[in-house]
Scaffold this active site. Structure first.
Site, PDB file in Angstrom:
ATOM      1  N   GLY A  10      -3.098   3.958   8.298  1.00  0.00           N
ATOM      2  CA  GLY A  10      -1.953   3.164   8.017  1.00  0.00           C
ATOM      3  C   GLY A  10      -1.540   2.635   9.523  1.00  0.00           C
ATOM      4  O   GLY A  10      -1.878   3.710   9.855  1.00  0.00           O
ATOM      5  N   MET A  24     -12.413   4.543  -0.166  1.00  0.00           N
ATOM      6  CA  MET A  24     -12.385   4.822   1.031  1.00  0.00           C
ATOM      7  C   MET A  24     -13.331   5.588   1.219  1.00  0.00           C
ATOM      8  O   MET A  24     -13.152   7.021   1.721  1.00  0.00           O
ATOM      9  CB  MET A  24     -11.765   4.293   2.325  1.00  0.00           C
ATOM     10  CG  MET A  24     -11.810   3.115   2.384  1.00  0.00           C
ATOM     11  SD  MET A  24      -9.320   3.066   3.729  1.00  0.00           S
ATOM     12  CE  MET A  24      -8.291   3.681   1.931  1.00  0.00           C
ATOM     13  N   ASP A  68      -4.814   3.695  -2.033  1.00  0.00           N
ATOM     14  CA  ASP A  68      -5.870   3.939  -0.654  1.00  0.00           C
ATOM     15  C   ASP A  68      -6.476   5.489  -1.109  1.00  0.00           C
ATOM     16  O   ASP A  68      -5.674   6.656  -0.233  1.00  0.00           O
ATOM     17  CB  ASP A  68      -5.467   3.610   0.856  1.00  0.00           C
ATOM     18  CG  ASP A  68      -5.041   2.568   0.907  1.00  0.00           C
ATOM     19  OD1 ASP A  68      -5.911   1.559   0.805  1.00  0.00           O
ATOM     20  OD2 ASP A  68      -3.826   2.078   1.555  1.00  0.00           O
ATOM     21  N   HIS A  93      -1.809  -1.787  -4.267  1.00  0.00           N
ATOM     22  CA  HIS A  93      -2.790  -0.992  -3.328  1.00  0.00           C
ATOM     23  C   HIS A  93      -2.549   0.196  -3.431  1.00  0.00           C
ATOM     24  O   HIS A  93      -1.710   0.793  -2.269  1.00  0.00           O
ATOM     25  CB  HIS A  93      -2.451  -1.736  -2.087  1.00  0.00           C
ATOM     26  CG  HIS A  93      -3.990  -2.351  -1.467  1.00  0.00           C
ATOM     27  ND1 HIS A  93      -5.000  -2.159  -1.743  1.00  0.00           N
ATOM     28  CD2 HIS A  93      -3.674  -0.855  -0.240  1.00  0.00           C
ATOM     29  CE1 HIS A  93      -5.978  -2.160  -0.967  1.00  0.00           C
ATOM     30  NE2 HIS A  93      -5.856  -0.943   0.625  1.00  0.00           N
ATOM     31  N   ASP A 113      -6.849  -6.810   4.567  1.00  0.00           N
ATOM     32  CA  ASP A 113      -6.030  -5.198   4.521  1.00  0.00           C
ATOM     33  C   ASP A 113      -6.249  -4.406   6.029  1.00  0.00           C
ATOM     34  O   ASP A 113      -7.208  -4.496   6.461  1.00  0.00           O
ATOM     35  CB  ASP A 113      -6.745  -5.044   3.708  1.00  0.00           C
ATOM     36  CG  ASP A 113      -6.221  -3.027   3.487  1.00  0.00           C
ATOM     37  OD1 ASP A 113      -4.902  -2.455   4.586  1.00  0.00           O
ATOM     38  OD2 ASP A 113      -6.840  -2.538   2.776  1.00  0.00           O
ATOM     39  N   SER A 161       0.743  -0.997  -0.074  1.00  0.00           N
ATOM     40  CA  SER A 161      -0.469   0.051  -0.206  1.00  0.00           C
ATOM     41  C   SER A 161       0.510   1.296  -0.057  1.00  0.00           C
ATOM     42  O   SER A 161       1.403   1.662   0.816  1.00  0.00           O
ATOM     43  CB  SER A 161      -1.025  -0.201   0.971  1.00  0.00           C
ATOM     44  OG  SER A 161      -1.715   1.589   1.189  1.00  0.00           O
ATOM     45  N   HIS A 218      -8.586   1.103  -3.051  1.00  0.00           N
ATOM     46  CA  HIS A 218      -9.035   1.047  -2.114  1.00  0.00           C
ATOM     47  C   HIS A 218      -9.897   2.042  -2.201  1.00  0.00           C
ATOM     48  O   HIS A 218      -9.181   3.405  -1.434  1.00  0.00           O
ATOM     49  CB  HIS A 218      -8.561   0.297  -1.506  1.00  0.00           C
ATOM     50  CG  HIS A 218      -9.402   0.390  -0.536  1.00  0.00           C
ATOM     51  ND1 HIS A 218      -9.109  -0.272   1.232  1.00  0.00           N
ATOM     52  CD2 HIS A 218     -10.783  -0.552   0.663  1.00  0.00           C
ATOM     53  CE1 HIS A 218      -9.211  -0.109   2.024  1.00  0.00           C
ATOM     54  NE2 HIS A 218     -10.718  -0.282   1.703  1.00  0.00           N
ATOM     55  N   MET A 244     -11.356  -5.956   6.021  1.00  0.00           N
ATOM     56  CA  MET A 244     -10.387  -4.965   6.719  1.00  0.00           C
ATOM     57  C   MET A 244     -10.342  -5.687   7.956  1.00  0.00           C
ATOM     58  O   MET A 244     -10.847  -6.716   8.477  1.00  0.00           O
ATOM     59  CB  MET A 244     -11.192  -4.007   7.601  1.00  0.00           C
ATOM     60  CG  MET A 244     -12.190  -3.358   5.802  1.00  0.00           C
ATOM     61  SD  MET A 244     -10.248  -2.471   5.108  1.00  0.00           S
ATOM     62  CE  MET A 244      -8.948  -1.464   6.323  1.00  0.00           C
ATOM     63  N   GLY A 270      -8.890   4.045   7.523  1.00  0.00           N
ATOM     64  CA  GLY A 270      -8.895   5.228   7.926  1.00  0.00           C
ATOM     65  C   GLY A 270      -7.233   5.526   8.001  1.00  0.00           C
ATOM     66  O   GLY A 270      -7.144   6.712   7.165  1.00  0.00           O
ATOM     67  N   MET A 301      -9.001   8.120   0.035  1.00  0.00           N
ATOM     68  CA  MET A 301      -9.678   8.531   1.390  1.00  0.00           C
ATOM     69  C   MET A 301     -10.193   9.899   0.993  1.00  0.00           C
ATOM     70  O   MET A 301      -9.348  10.862   0.700  1.00  0.00           O
ATOM     71  CB  MET A 301      -8.765   8.703   3.035  1.00  0.00           C
ATOM     72  CG  MET A 301      -7.986   6.768   2.837  1.00  0.00           C
ATOM     73  SD  MET A 301      -7.303   7.513   4.183  1.00  0.00           S
ATOM     74  CE  MET A 301      -6.585   5.371   4.485  1.00  0.00           C
TER      75      MET A 301
END
Ligand code: DX5
Ligand code: ZN
Length: 225
Positions: free
Chosen positions: A145, A69, A36, A34, A176, A10, A67, A138, A143, A38
């Site tokens: 790392g 979020m 992320d 990966h 994850d 990630s 991913h 998850m 939210g 957000m």
């Protein structure tokens, strides 16, 4: 079960000022990268979005595992497919009709993933497995790392793996959150076959070597549960 693990570092844990270089560091060792995304609404944190993914896509050939979020994934997810993501995962908690969004994503030329956050029971979603390509469980609260792995969430992984086997599906079961050398084996034994790792890869002195170690551990645990 698929016999070879997917290792997906990630980039949330990478140096954002040197993203392309950070991806190049792991691209020969890893299977996917990966990403992320957000939005500071679905989760209380803000990371990167579509323009970064579009630029980064041109800088590497490794498949992108995006991913999301974010709230309103119906609005944004197809853009990531168009930007060349290999897999686009959205959250069950943020989506009213996951089957419809999965269809949209597949039609846009990408794999479709459904993510289940820490506090969401898995049972209502087991019926949807035939409609997705990736199911992401998850192993922390989404939210941030660097959080501690929660082994109790592996019960969900076991439930999904059982259903995948019963139905004879070919989907990836991804975990994850807190995946590292001391946790990846238990996740693999529970039935996961795709592993996201942020801190464990990018905080290592040699990220590519960290990926290879994680792969060896996962591979062994998947062969001999
Ligand atoms: C957190 C993200 C994760 C995160 C994992 O919500 O979805 O992908 O980068 O980081 P680590 O591996 O450090 O737990
Ligand atoms: Zn993630």
């Amino acid at each position: 079960m698929e016999s070879s693990p997917i290792i997906a570092p990630s980039i949330l844990a990478a140096d954002f000022a040197r993203l392309a270089e950070e991806v190049h560091t792991i691209e020969d060792a890893a299977d996917w990268v990966h990403v992320d995304v957000m939005d500071n609404h679905f989760v209380p944190n803000l990371s990167i979005g579509l323009p970064v993914v579009q630029s980064l896509r041109k800088a590497t050939s490794i498949p992108f595992d995006v991913h999301l979020m974010i709230t309103d994934p119906e609005r944004w997810a197809p853009g990531y497919a168009e930007a060349g993501a290999y897999n686009v995962t959205f959250h069950a908690e943020a989506c009213e009709d996951p089957v419809a969004l999965a269809k949209t994503l597949r039609a846009a030329g990408t794999k479709a993933g459904l993510a289940i956050d820490r506090d969401t029971p898995i049972e209502p979603y087991l019926e949807l497995l035939p409609y997705v390509d990736t199911l992401l469980v998850m192993t922390i609260k989404a939210g941030f790392g660097g959080q501690k792995f929660m082994p109790e969430l592996l019960d969900k992984v076991r439930a999904v793996r059982r259903r995948i086997s019963t139905m004879g599906l070919e989907i990836r079961l991804e975990v994850d959150g807190g995946i590292a050398a001391d946790t990846i084996e238990q996740a693999a034994e529970a039935g996961a076959d795709a592993f996201v790792a942020g801190t464990a890869v990018y905080a290592a002195d040699d990220p590519a070597e960290a990926v290879r170690k994680l792969r060896a551990l996962a591979q062994r645990a998947m062969v001999t549960p």
